[in-house]
Design a protein around this motif. Sequence first.
Motif, PDB file in Angstrom:
ATOM      1  N   TYR A   1      -7.070   6.522  -2.810  1.00 49.07           N
ATOM      2  CA  TYR A   1      -6.946   5.087  -2.545  1.00 49.07           C
ATOM      3  C   TYR A   1      -5.504   4.615  -2.672  1.00 49.07           C
ATOM      4  CZ  TYR A   1     -11.572   3.748  -1.313  1.00 49.07           C
ATOM      5  OH  TYR A   1     -12.738   3.602  -0.623  1.00 49.07           O
ATOM      6  N   ALA A   2      -4.714   5.221  -3.550  1.00 47.99           N
ATOM      7  CA  ALA A   2      -3.291   4.878  -3.643  1.00 47.99           C
ATOM      8  C   ALA A   2      -2.580   5.261  -2.346  1.00 47.99           C
ATOM      9  CB  ALA A   2      -2.642   5.576  -4.838  1.00 47.99           C
TER      10      ALA A   2
ATOM     11  N   TRP B   1      -3.519   2.791   0.225  1.00 50.49           N
ATOM     12  CA  TRP B   1      -2.778   1.547  -0.011  1.00 50.49           C
ATOM     13  C   TRP B   1      -1.372   1.646   0.590  1.00 50.49           C
ATOM     14  CZ3 TRP B   1       1.310   1.024  -3.795  1.00 50.49           C
ATOM     15  CH2 TRP B   1       1.815  -0.279  -3.871  1.00 50.49           C
TER      16      TRP B   1
ATOM     17  N   SER C   1      -0.659  -1.658   8.552  1.00 49.58           N
ATOM     18  CA  SER C   1      -1.747  -2.637   8.668  1.00 49.58           C
ATOM     19  C   SER C   1      -1.494  -3.568   9.843  1.00 49.58           C
ATOM     20  CB  SER C   1      -1.891  -3.422   7.369  1.00 49.58           C
ATOM     21  OG  SER C   1      -0.726  -4.166   7.111  1.00 49.58           O
TER      22      SER C   1
ATOM     23  N   ASP D   1      -7.671  -5.729   2.440  1.00 53.50           N
ATOM     24  CA  ASP D   1      -8.005  -4.323   2.184  1.00 53.50           C
ATOM     25  C   ASP D   1      -6.924  -3.666   1.327  1.00 53.50           C
ATOM     26  OD1 ASP D   1     -10.470  -3.830   3.717  1.00 53.50           O
ATOM     27  OD2 ASP D   1      -9.225  -4.214   5.471  1.00 53.50           O
ATOM     28  N   ASN D   2      -5.665  -3.964   1.635  1.00 50.34           N
ATOM     29  CA  ASN D   2      -4.566  -3.361   0.877  1.00 50.34           C
ATOM     30  C   ASN D   2      -4.648  -3.712  -0.605  1.00 50.34           C
ATOM     31  OD1 ASN D   2      -3.485  -2.091   3.101  1.00 50.34           O
ATOM     32  ND2 ASN D   2      -2.048  -3.727   3.535  1.00 50.34           N
ATOM     33  N   TRP D   3      -4.878  -4.978  -0.904  1.00 50.41           N
ATOM     34  CA  TRP D   3      -4.990  -5.392  -2.312  1.00 50.41           C
ATOM     35  C   TRP D   3      -6.181  -4.716  -2.978  1.00 50.41           C
ATOM     36  CZ3 TRP D   3      -1.283  -7.257  -5.072  1.00 50.41           C
ATOM     37  CH2 TRP D   3      -0.270  -7.988  -4.468  1.00 50.41           C
TER      38      TRP D   3
ATOM     39  N   HIS E   1      -7.517  -1.824  -2.126  1.00 45.79           N
ATOM     40  CA  HIS E   1      -7.208  -0.403  -2.298  1.00 45.79           C
ATOM     41  C   HIS E   1      -6.296  -0.178  -3.497  1.00 45.79           C
ATOM     42  CE1 HIS E   1      -8.189   0.170   2.216  1.00 45.79           C
ATOM     43  NE2 HIS E   1      -9.270   0.221   1.479  1.00 45.79           N
ATOM     44  N   LEU E   2      -5.344  -1.065  -3.704  1.00 43.54           N
ATOM     45  CA  LEU E   2      -4.475  -0.947  -4.882  1.00 43.54           C
ATOM     46  C   LEU E   2      -5.294  -1.109  -6.165  1.00 43.54           C
ATOM     47  CD1 LEU E   2      -1.734  -0.707  -6.290  1.00 43.54           C
ATOM     48  CD2 LEU E   2      -1.450  -3.178  -5.955  1.00 43.54           C
TER      49      LEU E   2
END
Length: 164
Positions: free
Chosen positions: A107-108, A111, A118, A132-134, A136-137
């Motif tokens: 997941y990192a 991210w 994106s 999604d990025n937030w 995934h972080l």
Amino acid sequence: MTTAHPSDRSSADRDDHRYAETALQKAALISEIVFLVVGLAGFIPGLTTNYSELSFAGHDSGALLLGIFQVSVLHNLVHLLYGVAGLAFARSRKGSRNFLIFGGIIYAVIWVYGLFFSGDHPANFVPVNSADNWLHLFLAVAMILLGIFLSPRMPRVDRPMARG
């Protein structure tokens, strides 16, 4: 010759193959269930807005899970496969730990991928948006920390110092 019964071994020496025996296994099992639910939810109109714009893959998928997270058929299938594979790992402490830590590392990486690719970027085939990025972080940090801090502590082995 007598053999010890498996139940005579200490819990540190055996790796139970039952679900939710330890806090580590419970954390892994809960995360896997969440992945399965999220993967299924991505295919349910109403939970996924703009469902008619759901594409197989690519940044042009207009479907949004809960109206926030950009999804595609591929994205949903990845969540489902991740959850199913994780169910096998939850049967042991070592598998649970590996699932959480290595899953968090994956997941990192996703991210970082999302930071660069994106939006409308042609390489955004999963697809991912800012929400999604937030997520995934958060998943990366949470999974890695759970894998580390819920892992059973191994007894420390004192090694003799090398003499020179």
